[in-house]
Motif scaffolding. Structure first.
Motif, PDB file in Angstrom:
ATOM      1  N   MET A   1       0.767  -0.808   0.208  1.00 30.08           N
ATOM      2  CA  MET A   1       0.430   0.234   0.422  1.00 30.08           C
ATOM      3  C   MET A   1       1.185   1.293   0.427  1.00 30.08           C
ATOM      4  O   MET A   1       1.755   0.791   0.803  1.00 30.08           O
ATOM      5  CB  MET A   1      -1.202   0.580   1.077  1.00 30.08           C
ATOM      6  CG  MET A   1      -1.767   0.779   1.323  1.00 30.08           C
ATOM      7  SD  MET A   1      -2.818   1.075   2.723  1.00 30.08           S
ATOM      8  CE  MET A   1      -3.658  -0.162   2.541  1.00 30.08           C
ATOM      9  N   SER A   2       0.517   2.456  -1.253  1.00 30.62           N
ATOM     10  CA  SER A   2       1.615   3.004  -0.984  1.00 30.62           C
ATOM     11  C   SER A   2       0.968   4.447  -0.059  1.00 30.62           C
ATOM     12  O   SER A   2       0.319   4.033   0.867  1.00 30.62           O
ATOM     13  CB  SER A   2       1.629   3.710  -2.490  1.00 30.62           C
ATOM     14  OG  SER A   2      -0.262   4.721  -2.622  1.00 30.62           O
ATOM     15  N   LEU A   5      -1.860   6.581   0.003  1.00 35.39           N
ATOM     16  CA  LEU A   5      -3.154   5.648   0.085  1.00 35.39           C
ATOM     17  C   LEU A   5      -3.445   5.476   1.709  1.00 35.39           C
ATOM     18  O   LEU A   5      -4.491   6.198   2.181  1.00 35.39           O
ATOM     19  CB  LEU A   5      -3.033   4.070  -0.461  1.00 35.39           C
ATOM     20  CG  LEU A   5      -4.597   3.815  -0.356  1.00 35.39           C
ATOM     21  CD1 LEU A   5      -5.355   4.529  -1.222  1.00 35.39           C
ATOM     22  CD2 LEU A   5      -4.858   2.694  -1.155  1.00 35.39           C
ATOM     23  N   VAL A   8      -4.240   9.286   3.001  1.00 31.39           N
ATOM     24  CA  VAL A   8      -5.565   9.187   2.384  1.00 31.39           C
ATOM     25  C   VAL A   8      -6.382   8.838   3.601  1.00 31.39           C
ATOM     26  O   VAL A   8      -7.801   9.352   5.133  1.00 31.39           O
ATOM     27  CB  VAL A   8      -6.061   9.100   1.378  1.00 31.39           C
ATOM     28  CG1 VAL A   8      -7.204   8.639   1.220  1.00 31.39           C
ATOM     29  CG2 VAL A   8      -5.506   9.393   0.246  1.00 31.39           C
ATOM     30  N   SER A 253     -12.815   9.625   1.873  1.00 31.35           N
ATOM     31  CA  SER A 253     -11.177  10.469   1.610  1.00 31.35           C
ATOM     32  C   SER A 253     -11.267   8.994   0.213  1.00 31.35           C
ATOM     33  O   SER A 253     -10.490   9.699  -0.767  1.00 31.35           O
ATOM     34  CB  SER A 253     -10.491  10.013   3.217  1.00 31.35           C
ATOM     35  OG  SER A 253     -10.849  11.195   3.891  1.00 31.35           O
ATOM     36  N   LEU A 254     -11.612   7.984   0.480  1.00 30.23           N
ATOM     37  CA  LEU A 254     -11.301   6.985  -0.771  1.00 30.23           C
ATOM     38  C   LEU A 254     -11.785   7.428  -1.368  1.00 30.23           C
ATOM     39  O   LEU A 254     -11.076   6.984  -2.745  1.00 30.23           O
ATOM     40  CB  LEU A 254     -11.224   5.314   0.031  1.00 30.23           C
ATOM     41  CG  LEU A 254      -9.676   4.953   0.758  1.00 30.23           C
ATOM     42  CD1 LEU A 254      -9.949   3.390   1.217  1.00 30.23           C
ATOM     43  CD2 LEU A 254      -9.247   4.830   0.485  1.00 30.23           C
ATOM     44  N   SER A 255     -12.987   7.648  -1.723  1.00 26.93           N
ATOM     45  CA  SER A 255     -13.679   8.032  -2.893  1.00 26.93           C
ATOM     46  C   SER A 255     -13.170   9.137  -3.373  1.00 26.93           C
ATOM     47  O   SER A 255     -12.807   9.963  -4.934  1.00 26.93           O
ATOM     48  CB  SER A 255     -15.458   8.099  -2.165  1.00 26.93           C
ATOM     49  OG  SER A 255     -15.607   7.283  -1.545  1.00 26.93           O
ATOM     50  N   TYR A 257      -9.836  10.456  -3.698  1.00 28.88           N
ATOM     51  CA  TYR A 257      -9.069  10.110  -3.582  1.00 28.88           C
ATOM     52  C   TYR A 257      -9.100   9.379  -5.145  1.00 28.88           C
ATOM     53  O   TYR A 257      -7.996   9.389  -6.486  1.00 28.88           O
ATOM     54  CB  TYR A 257      -7.852   9.517  -3.057  1.00 28.88           C
ATOM     55  CG  TYR A 257      -6.830   9.615  -3.562  1.00 28.88           C
ATOM     56  CD1 TYR A 257      -5.351  10.109  -3.595  1.00 28.88           C
ATOM     57  CD2 TYR A 257      -6.457   8.141  -3.438  1.00 28.88           C
ATOM     58  CE1 TYR A 257      -4.358   9.236  -4.210  1.00 28.88           C
ATOM     59  CE2 TYR A 257      -5.068   6.949  -4.286  1.00 28.88           C
ATOM     60  CZ  TYR A 257      -4.176   8.073  -4.234  1.00 28.88           C
ATOM     61  OH  TYR A 257      -2.480   7.612  -5.107  1.00 28.88           O
ATOM     62  N   LEU A 258      -9.648   8.396  -5.083  1.00 28.12           N
ATOM     63  CA  LEU A 258      -9.395   6.908  -6.828  1.00 28.12           C
ATOM     64  C   LEU A 258     -10.623   7.153  -7.251  1.00 28.12           C
ATOM     65  O   LEU A 258     -10.152   7.031  -8.486  1.00 28.12           O
ATOM     66  CB  LEU A 258     -10.092   5.754  -5.479  1.00 28.12           C
ATOM     67  CG  LEU A 258      -8.866   5.045  -4.125  1.00 28.12           C
ATOM     68  CD1 LEU A 258      -9.712   3.455  -4.492  1.00 28.12           C
ATOM     69  CD2 LEU A 258      -7.509   4.612  -5.137  1.00 28.12           C
ATOM     70  N   ILE A 259     -11.422   8.355  -7.054  1.00 29.81           N
ATOM     71  CA  ILE A 259     -12.424   8.994  -7.811  1.00 29.81           C
ATOM     72  C   ILE A 259     -12.627   9.805  -8.320  1.00 29.81           C
ATOM     73  O   ILE A 259     -12.895  10.192  -9.588  1.00 29.81           O
ATOM     74  CB  ILE A 259     -14.028   7.986  -8.061  1.00 29.81           C
ATOM     75  CG1 ILE A 259     -14.321   6.687  -7.772  1.00 29.81           C
ATOM     76  CG2 ILE A 259     -15.071   8.197  -8.662  1.00 29.81           C
ATOM     77  CD1 ILE A 259     -15.198   6.083  -6.520  1.00 29.81           C
ATOM     78  N   LYS A 264     -17.521  11.568  -4.442  1.00 29.47           N
ATOM     79  CA  LYS A 264     -17.418  10.920  -2.853  1.00 29.47           C
ATOM     80  C   LYS A 264     -18.666  10.278  -2.073  1.00 29.47           C
ATOM     81  O   LYS A 264     -19.037  10.328  -1.811  1.00 29.47           O
ATOM     82  CB  LYS A 264     -16.093  11.860  -2.189  1.00 29.47           C
ATOM     83  CG  LYS A 264     -16.535  13.071  -1.444  1.00 29.47           C
ATOM     84  CD  LYS A 264     -15.493  14.403  -0.482  1.00 29.47           C
ATOM     85  CE  LYS A 264     -16.341  15.007  -0.050  1.00 29.47           C
ATOM     86  NZ  LYS A 264     -14.560  15.691   0.587  1.00 29.47           N
TER      87      LYS A 264
END
Length: 287
Positions: A1-2, A5, A8, A253-255, A257-259, A264
């Motif tokens: 995992m970076s 990430l 985030v 936060s993940l949404s 960052y990723l989408i 989000k």
């Protein structure tokens, strides 16, 4: 995992802790009196403006603004209870909905009249800028908000489950008439519940004011977050609000960052509806 990430996710947990803090007040009021406070988000908004006024007039940061916002909103909570809630509780559910919704409009447009409709903000480095921990860069204001919110939410749970005051409040929530026969004053306990709930919103508002936009309509957004958090965690459950708040913060936060930041909220609400389809009582709620 970076590292990005992980950063985030950590940021989402810190924000989710603040969501849990102001949502715990909403779930407390529901658990005590079976009343939904539609002005809850506007209480958070007032806490943000108290922090802004403290910074503008005295140059004080959250160390001064947060306790003052907590005190001001706790006092407002008691005033609202005795001036409005105690009476509308005797009426139908529609009276409770319209009463608290009207209170939300009163608070919102009073702030419009006093401060105007412009977006306000506070310096993000007011707490101490940004620092690195194990390769992660974390804003001090977000770390302070998340840690304090987490500790206060946990303290609220201990208050309700490990103290005499908490036992009295839970007794009133279970059966106000029986509690009164045992020498407990329901009015007093319910007023204290409103003071705690409103104080929690004031504290949360003062904490997020350091990195969140400040505008009279921000209460609408925060109210939706609070209702989703409480529904997901289970109405009346402070631990449920804590877990749900952390989950929503991480998902947001993940949404983002990723989408993409635009989507989000959509992701959060879709997952929320999907979860309630299978467990309508929430994570820790009772059927």
């Amino acid at each position: 995992m970076s590292f990005v990430l992980v950063q985030v996710i950590v940021g989402g947990l810190l924000l989710g802790a603040v969501y849990a803090l102001f949502s715990s007040g909403l779930t407390l009021v529901w658990g005590m009196m079976n009343i939904v406070n539609f002005a809850h988000g506007d209480f958070v908004m007032l806490g943000m403006y108290v922090a802004y006024v403290v910074y503008t007039l005295m140059g004080g940061g959250p160390i001064l603004g947060a306790p003052l916002a907590t005190l001001v909103l706790a006092t407002l909570g008691v005033i609202v209870y005795f001036g409005l809630i105690r009476d509308i509780m005797k009426g139908p559910m529609l009276a409770q909905i319209l009463g608290t919704f009207g209170l939300a409009l009163l608070l919102r447009y009073s702030v419009f009249w006093w401060f105007g409709a412009n977006f306000l903000s506070m310096p993000q480095d007011i707490v101490g800028g940004t620092f690195a921990v194990a390769g992660l860069r974390i804003e001090a204001s977000r770390l302070l908000a998340g840690v304090v919110a987490l500790l206060v939410t946990f303290g609220l749970h201990l208050l309700l489950t490990r103290t005499s005051l908490g036992s009295k409040m839970l007794a009133v929530a279970e059966d106000a008439t029986a509690a009164q026969l045992m020498g407990i004053r329901p009015d007093t306990m319910q007023a204290i519940a409103w003071a705690i709930a409103a104080g929690a919103t004031g504290l949360a508002g003062a904490l997020i004011a350091n990195f969140f936009y400040i505008v009279p309509t921000v209460g609408e957004t925060l109210a939706i977050v609070a209702f989703v958090t409480v529904s997901l965690g289970g109405f009346g459950s402070v631990p449920g609000a804590l877990v749900a708040g952390l989950l929503i913060g991480v998902i947001e936060s993940l949404s983002g960052y990723l989408i993409g930041a635009v989507y989000k909220d959509i992701v959060v609400y879709v997952l929320f509806l999907f979860f309630l389809w299978f467990r309508p009582q929430g994570l820790m709620g009772k059927m």
